[in-house]
Design an enzyme around this catalytic site. Structure first.
Site, PDB file in Angstrom:
ATOM      1  N   GLU A  20       3.712   1.476  10.176  1.00 51.44           N
ATOM      2  CA  GLU A  20       2.585   2.071   9.898  1.00 51.44           C
ATOM      3  C   GLU A  20       2.221   3.232  10.960  1.00 51.44           C
ATOM      4  OE1 GLU A  20       0.163   0.263   7.986  1.00 51.44           O
ATOM      5  OE2 GLU A  20       1.641  -1.156   7.310  1.00 51.44           O
ATOM      6  N   ARG A  34      -2.963  -1.550  -5.697  1.00 51.83           N
ATOM      7  CA  ARG A  34      -1.961  -0.663  -5.719  1.00 51.83           C
ATOM      8  C   ARG A  34      -0.964  -0.961  -6.714  1.00 51.83           C
ATOM      9  NH1 ARG A  34      -0.710   0.087   0.530  1.00 51.83           N
ATOM     10  NH2 ARG A  34      -0.242  -2.059   0.117  1.00 51.83           N
ATOM     11  N   ARG A  84       2.353   1.892  -4.019  1.00 47.69           N
ATOM     12  CA  ARG A  84       3.263   1.292  -3.088  1.00 47.69           C
ATOM     13  C   ARG A  84       4.631   1.325  -3.499  1.00 47.69           C
ATOM     14  NH1 ARG A  84       5.931  -1.101   0.488  1.00 47.69           N
ATOM     15  NH2 ARG A  84       5.258  -2.288   2.017  1.00 47.69           N
TER      16      ARG A  84
END
Length: 225
Positions: free
Chosen positions: A57, A93, A49
């Site tokens: 998104e 992540r 990330r």
């Protein structure tokens, strides 16, 4: 000439502020969206990330797809990159600043207007905060990417409300009496001078000219603290 040389040396040193930090080599495997990718490190797959920024998104179109495609051009599959890990998120992540050559992918996304700085997690990028803020201010001024929109919706607002719906904001009457510099709340155009102590909201959008000077660091976010 000396001043110019000093300026160049300062700029170069700012690009490599992270050089003293632990760096890790990796290879790009895939790009999920404008701020998420998968890499291979020492034979292992790892999701990354991008630290300190936020991109739309994929469910938000066309912005989400444009951000993904821009990151794909920066970091094509098979590209060798370096990572400066800063955290791990709740999804497992690795949160990191990603570099291709001497360039920061995180910073490039903000410079192009394909992503915005993420004040909530900005502490992870203390050494490079100034660069991010300057990059976003320039993108806003040039109306690049998300900033080409009159009232861009921040990516985190979309996640809070779900795709296809407007973010929840304080009720604002449909009146020209509300100052356009503050699209998330209604501050009177000809009202008295205000400061953050007069406003209960935090972290709202601010557009130039910001007559109340609520965006002190000029990063497009008012009353962050």
């Amino acid at each position: 000439m000396l001043i110019g040389l000093v300026g160049i040396l300062w700029l170069c040193s700012s690009l490599f502020l992270v050089a003293a930090e632990p760096l890790a080599s990796a290879t790009v495997v895939s790009i999920a969206d404008g701020d998420t990718l998968t890499v291979r490190q020492q034979g292992q797959s790892q999701k990354i990330r991008l630290a300190c920024i936020d991109a739309p998104e994929l469910t938000v179109q066309p912005d989400g797809l444009q951000a993904k495609q821009y990151l794909q051009r920066l970091l094509p599959i098979g590209a060798a990159i370096t990572l400066r890990p800063v955290d791990q998120d709740r999804y497992g992540r690795l949160v990191a600043e990603v570099y291709y050559g001497s360039q920061s992918a995180n910073l490039a996304m903000v410079q192009s207007g394909q992503a915005v700085i993420y004040p909530q997690y900005f502490a992870n990028c203390r050494a490079t905060q100034t660069q991010y803020r300057q990059a976003q201010a320039q993108a806003q001024q040039k109306k690049l990417g998300l900033w080409a929109q009159a009232n861009p919706i921040m990516p985190w607002e979309t996640r809070q409300t779900g795709p296809g719906r407007q973010p929840t904001s304080p009720a604002k009457p449909p009146s020209s009496a509300c100052h356009p510099a503050y699209p998330d709340l209604c501050l009177p155009v000809n009202g008295p001078d205000l400061d953050c102590r007069d406003i209960p909201q935090r972290g709202f959008r601010v557009l130039p000219p910001d007559p109340h000077r609520l965006d002190r660091d000029r990063d497009g976010i008012g009353c962050e603290r």
